[in-house]
Design a protein around this motif. Sequence first.
Motif, PDB file in Angstrom:
ATOM      1  N   TYR A  95     -34.290   9.863  18.701  1.00 24.36           N
ATOM      2  CA  TYR A  95     -33.395   9.914  19.849  1.00 24.36           C
ATOM      3  C   TYR A  95     -32.726   8.550  20.018  1.00 24.36           C
ATOM      4  N   GLN A  96     -31.535   8.575  20.574  1.00 26.10           N
ATOM      5  CA  GLN A  96     -30.908   7.352  21.057  1.00 26.10           C
ATOM      6  C   GLN A  96     -30.786   7.457  22.565  1.00 26.10           C
ATOM      7  N   TYR A  97     -31.148   6.384  23.251  1.00 29.09           N
ATOM      8  CA  TYR A  97     -31.037   6.344  24.712  1.00 29.09           C
ATOM      9  C   TYR A  97     -30.069   5.242  25.100  1.00 29.09           C
ATOM     10  N   LEU A  98     -29.196   5.560  26.034  1.00 24.53           N
ATOM     11  CA  LEU A  98     -28.271   4.590  26.600  1.00 24.53           C
ATOM     12  C   LEU A  98     -28.587   4.436  28.079  1.00 24.53           C
ATOM     13  N   PHE A  99     -28.908   3.228  28.488  1.00 23.20           N
ATOM     14  CA  PHE A  99     -29.150   2.932  29.901  1.00 23.20           C
ATOM     15  C   PHE A  99     -27.867   2.299  30.443  1.00 23.20           C
TER      16      PHE A  99
END
Length: 590
Positions: A95-99
């Motif tokens: 997964y890639q997470y962007l905050f």
Amino acid sequence: MRFRSDSPGGSLVAVSGANTISFAVIATDQLKQGLLGFAVERIDPTANERFFMAGFKVFESVIPQPQPGVQVSTFDQPIQSFVWDDFTAKPDREYQYLFHPLKGTPKNLNRSTPPLSITVHTEPLFSNLSHDVFFNRGVASSQAYTRRFGTTPINDLKPPAKHDEALRWLSRDLDVALLRFIDHCDAGDQLLCCFYEFRYKPAVTALKAAIDRGVDVQIIIDAKVNEFTDKHGTFHPSFPRVDNLDMITEVGIPTQNIIRREARTSAIQHNKFMVRITAAGPAEVWTGSTNLSQGGISGQTNVGHWLRNPDTAEHYLQYWNELSNDPGGTDSDALAEVKRKNKAFKTAVETVSPVPADLRQVPAGATAVFSPRLKDTVLQSYSTMLDTARRQGCITLAFGIAASFKDLLVDNTPQNALIFMLLEKRDKPDPKKPETFIAINASNNVYKASGSFLRDPVYQWAKETNAGLLGLNEHVSYIHSKFMLIDPLGTDPVVVTGSANFSEPSTKENDENMLVIRGDTRVADIYLTEFNRLFNHYYFRSVVENLTAHGEPTDTASLFLTEDPTWQAKYKPGSFRAKRLQLFADITVV
């Protein structure tokens, strides 16, 4: 697995298990200026999905009266925390997470600050490594369950497909793993089992199928006679003896495959393990807290642990051999004979399971600890391990906090390690002996959550149910797992897991087994992320329940998002949140 990503705005740290990922944002002072929170976006290339994660709190100025059951997105109702968890991940997936930092005002959000990004990979559910770990959801008391299935008792759910879907959702993959362990045994293998409750029909049926295909299956069950009539004249048949024998008869397991554990009726045969022995010798062990019952699989929190280690499997084989003779005193023995037999049995167990008096000295790898034992040295050692954790300790407690833990923790201060306790019931004084109660709390750096559910709608949270009301569990509805984590985010973590409650009866009287696993960061990461999931889930509910019990209204202001950056004041130096954040900041990523 542990991950770290650095950017001009700060760092993201992630720790992944199989189904849960814990995150920490180490933000720069510049990023914190004007920060209202984070909109968290998840990109899943495998499923070709990209979306903003769900949020829980809302800005009161935007949604002044949220209705029960309403769901919101962090896109405009952000996460106001520097520590956050995703409980919806799938095993063995990238997964890639962007905050995305949100600034401005709730009704005019400024999204111009670049996001912090991190790519993570979850652990596979099944591997060829030494350890695989399987948690059920253990959260029948949840908004997710209520939204899907309502509050109807499980057996009343219609149509049957809905009933089955609810049980699968609650079990997650715990039942799948348990059945796979049995099913992968080949003709010619030996499968030695030892169970307290033996009434989960799919597993009993799988064991019968193993017998039919040529596996030598031998099963020790608790068959102790403990029937009684209570003061109201109600007769209580022997439990779990009657249920266990009824299931054996129903499925048709031959009597020669069953060994009844009947001696020592004052102590329970509380094990839940299987040992696979191949032509090459002892090979694998299944253990953990999961009873073979529907409530064990789908109700209360439980864990199954699959260990591939011949040396440890050999110890389990020796322990099983001791139990197979139904050792210990019987009701027909004279008192002196009971004492002699029980001492001989405990001595034999300690011979099979020689461990250092101080379990902090166990070598790297897995060490088996069996019960019953002559003294409470093991319990005292567990207590010392938790008390002397360098940075963090976590423990689940189904039957209260043993005095040995409180005696050591009561003099701790906020300068000691952070201790998290997840309990079945709230820790409170015995009304008959209130003077004996020892309180341990935040002043000792101890934070507790207990099993509870929302009995009435609160804020936008709908009325819930629990495993007891669903008809899954009669006594323990929430926390049945038995594990302890010592410095799980360090480079030399210790995980203690198995069947034994951390209590004197579990170490000195009952038949029990535990694993002490040292130095395996993968195992620690899986256990910690699941502990975080459960602790966070029950902490809010136990706070609400505690307020209700004292007749105090819920502080609705705290249920809303803060409308300006002042929420960050909770992370002032020396605060609980700051210390928890620092645990992640100090992680070594290899």
